[in-house]
Design an enzyme around this catalytic site. Structure first.
Site, PDB file in Angstrom:
ATOM      1  N   SER A  90       0.921  -1.152   0.015  1.00 36.42           N
ATOM      2  CA  SER A  90      -0.047  -0.114   0.139  1.00 36.42           C
ATOM      3  C   SER A  90       1.049   1.354  -0.065  1.00 36.42           C
ATOM      4  O   SER A  90       1.534   1.594  -0.746  1.00 36.42           O
ATOM      5  CB  SER A  90      -1.134  -0.038   1.268  1.00 36.42           C
ATOM      6  OG  SER A  90      -1.852   0.956   1.118  1.00 36.42           O
ATOM      7  N   HIS A 196      -8.878   1.750   0.554  1.00 36.16           N
ATOM      8  CA  HIS A 196      -8.738   0.610  -0.459  1.00 36.16           C
ATOM      9  C   HIS A 196     -10.087   0.182  -0.673  1.00 36.16           C
ATOM     10  O   HIS A 196     -10.288  -1.245  -0.847  1.00 36.16           O
ATOM     11  CB  HIS A 196      -7.762  -0.357  -0.124  1.00 36.16           C
ATOM     12  CG  HIS A 196      -6.475  -0.043  -0.274  1.00 36.16           C
ATOM     13  ND1 HIS A 196      -5.902   0.307  -1.496  1.00 36.16           N
ATOM     14  CD2 HIS A 196      -5.450   0.414   0.634  1.00 36.16           C
ATOM     15  CE1 HIS A 196      -4.567   0.807  -1.225  1.00 36.16           C
ATOM     16  NE2 HIS A 196      -4.354   0.831  -0.070  1.00 36.16           N
TER      17      HIS A 196
END
Length: 314
Positions: A90, A196
């Site tokens: 990420s 996300h």
């Protein structure tokens, strides 16, 4: 040639005063100060003085982790180490892009600042949250959430049976009930948004526009995609891969599979904490990353790699 992979941690790896013991190391301090100048944020305070409750704020945590990872990467390079490939979880993907040369340190810093601010603001626009589900596969988690018609989605596939879900805060308790009924274990995450997930669509569009305006370069080594672990080198592929980054799923299981397939002789977690080391050891115990989150561990990793490099040179 010795194959060494560098992996970079994401949000959650931070801890109070995590960089304090590195102060006094010239290269580390230079990078820290450079990122402070580029960002206009008090990066030294974030990494050497700030207490945990204040550091957990999304924009601060992301910039602090990126700065520390970049500073440690510079220390490794100073000692002659370099990666055969890079990957980041990420936020860590941006640290990896900077280390690979696909992004300049300046552009990577600006993107991390904007990403952190957008994700912080998203929590004010749409109240969301995240939870960890253990003991269920990604398919079971996804099917269960669809059947329950909840605004909750699988966000991070950290292990085959460790799935982070993300979505609307009012649906978190129903999601927990549905998933634990299937035999899963639920741990709530202390985050301020539905990261996300499709709920960040507005912020994702703004970030995609920023990505399109940013100059990318061909990387000096492959960068593994967060989506499926595929290796990327070209500037266009790397840029296109980022366009759906903010709402896209982080398939870290696929990244670890790709790493295992490449069979690197060594692996280094570049940055604070040992989160990725723990995941890799559970996924494939044969791949044992060397952590670098404190000076003693970083020095041990450097010492372990230097003899190998000398042997190759000979």
């Amino acid at each position: 040639m010795i194959q060494t992979g560098w992996i970079f941690p994401g949000q959650g790896a931070q801890s109070a005063r995590m960089a304090a013991k590195f102060i006094g190391r010239g290269t580390f301090e230079t990078v820290l100060d450079t990122i402070e100048d580029l960002s206009g944020k008090p990066v030294r305070d974030f990494t050497t003085k700030m207490a945990d409750p204040d550091l957990k704020r999304t924009d601060r945590a992301q910039l602090a982790i990126f700065a520390m990872s970049s500073a440690i990467a510079a220390c490794l390079r100073e000692e002659g180490l370099s990666p055969a490939f890079v990957a980041g979880h990420s936020l860590g993907h941006f640290s990896a892009l900077a280390a690979s040369g696909a992004l300049s340190l300046e552009d990577a810093t600006q993107l991390v600042v904007e990403r952190g601010q957008l994700m912080l603001f998203s929590g004010e626009r749409v109240v969301g949250g995240m939870g960890v589900v253990q003991g269920l596969s990604a398919d079971v988690v996804s099917e269960t959430l669809k059947e329950a018609k909840l605004k909750i989605w699988p966000a991070n596939l950290n292990l085959p049976e460790q799935i982070v879900v993300s979505g609307a805060v009012e649906d978190l308790d129903p999601a927990r009930a549905a998933l634990t009924a299937k035999g899963g274990k639920w741990v709530a995450l202390n985050v301020s948004g539905a990261f996300h997930s499709p709920l960040l669509a507005n912020e994702a569009r703004a970030f995609a526009d920023r990505i399109k305006e940013t100059a990318f370069s061909t990387s000096i080594c492959p960068v593994l995609s967060n989506k499926d672990g595929s290796p990327m080198r070209s500037a266009r592929d790397i840029q296109d891969d980022l366009l759906t980054h903010m709402t896209g799923q982080v398939n870290w299981t696929a990244v670890m599979s790709q790493i295992a397939d490449q069979a690197p002789e060594s692996l280094i977690e570049v940055g604070p904490g040992k989160v990725l080391t723990g995941l890799m050891l559970r996924f494939n115990p044969a791949l044992k990353p060397a952590s670098t989150g404190v000076p003693a561990l970083m020095d041990r990793a450097i010492a372990a790699h230097k003899p190998q490099m000398q042997e190759v040179a000979a």
